[in-house]
Write an enzyme that holds these catalytic residues in place. Sequence first.
Site, PDB file in Angstrom:
ATOM      1  N   ASP A  93      -0.472  -6.385 -10.479  1.00  0.00           N
ATOM      2  CA  ASP A  93      -0.739  -4.947 -10.470  1.00  0.00           C
ATOM      3  C   ASP A  93      -0.542  -4.446  -9.043  1.00  0.00           C
ATOM      4  O   ASP A  93      -1.368  -4.730  -8.168  1.00  0.00           O
ATOM      5  CB  ASP A  93      -2.171  -4.655 -10.915  1.00  0.00           C
ATOM      6  CG  ASP A  93      -2.468  -5.066 -12.354  1.00  0.00           C
ATOM      7  OD1 ASP A  93      -1.743  -5.931 -12.892  1.00  0.00           O
ATOM      8  OD2 ASP A  93      -3.435  -4.540 -12.923  1.00  0.00           O
ATOM      9  N   LYS A 156      -0.309   2.066 -14.573  1.00  0.00           N
ATOM     10  CA  LYS A 156      -1.762   1.897 -14.554  1.00  0.00           C
ATOM     11  C   LYS A 156      -2.386   3.065 -13.804  1.00  0.00           C
ATOM     12  O   LYS A 156      -1.868   3.501 -12.772  1.00  0.00           O
ATOM     13  CB  LYS A 156      -2.101   0.569 -13.889  1.00  0.00           C
ATOM     14  CG  LYS A 156      -3.586   0.296 -13.679  1.00  0.00           C
ATOM     15  CD  LYS A 156      -3.779  -1.068 -13.040  1.00  0.00           C
ATOM     16  CE  LYS A 156      -5.213  -1.315 -12.599  1.00  0.00           C
ATOM     17  NZ  LYS A 156      -5.386  -2.633 -11.953  1.00  0.00           N
ATOM     18  N   LYS A 186      -2.030   1.056 -18.737  1.00  0.00           N
ATOM     19  CA  LYS A 186      -3.326   0.445 -18.453  1.00  0.00           C
ATOM     20  C   LYS A 186      -4.269   1.481 -17.878  1.00  0.00           C
ATOM     21  O   LYS A 186      -3.977   2.099 -16.847  1.00  0.00           O
ATOM     22  CB  LYS A 186      -3.174  -0.737 -17.491  1.00  0.00           C
ATOM     23  CG  LYS A 186      -4.500  -1.422 -17.145  1.00  0.00           C
ATOM     24  CD  LYS A 186      -4.279  -2.649 -16.273  1.00  0.00           C
ATOM     25  CE  LYS A 186      -5.597  -3.238 -15.780  1.00  0.00           C
ATOM     26  NZ  LYS A 186      -5.396  -4.443 -14.943  1.00  0.00           N
TER      27      LYS A 186
END
Length: 222
Positions: A93, A156, A186
């Site tokens: 990430d 995300k 996400k």
Amino acid sequence: MADSQSLTRSEVAAMIDHTLLAPEATSADITALVDEARELGVYAICVSPAMLPVRAPGVVVATVAGFPSGKHHSLVKGAEARLAVEQGAAEVDMVIDVGAALAGDFAAVLADIIVVRESISDRAVLKVIIESAALPDEAIVEACRTAEQAGADFVKTSTGFHPAGGADVRAVRLMAQAVGGRLGVKASGGIRTAEAAAEMISAGATRLGLSRSRAVLDGFPE
């Protein structure tokens, strides 16, 4: 909008990255995180790169790059991601340069993501943290489109460390619309209840980043 009763505990668990990114985390904390992740049946754990390698049978290991500010040189983010994958991370990430996105410099955002994507090639899933609470709607949409163009697998919402806040339903919905099912979405940052998790899923989240996974899952039926 779905409520918590329309989703089962196991369905939600399969969407969770059980997360511990606190700077004071110890090896013992990570061991406890893995044990709890296996007990809860979550999809993955997410830990700081300095905690790798992590032995987590049956659980995907994720980590972060350029975290939490995103104000790291792209080559540093790429090197961090590459080393993490070499140490067993299956997902990374990364945080974009939020200032570049705010300034409308999406060429810089694109280049930054591409460096990380190329550093790990197809050896790991790449999630791109856009810090949605710090961006206006137009920049949220453009950041998602840029992440897709750069070859990301997910967009995300948040690091969970930005003073502007974490995930919210409006941002998740915008992000899901921007990527149109081609990338995962996400939602992460400040999701502490089953109701909040259900709202994020209803808005289009396909993965949840949670540090209080047990409390959230306890709100869903078996």
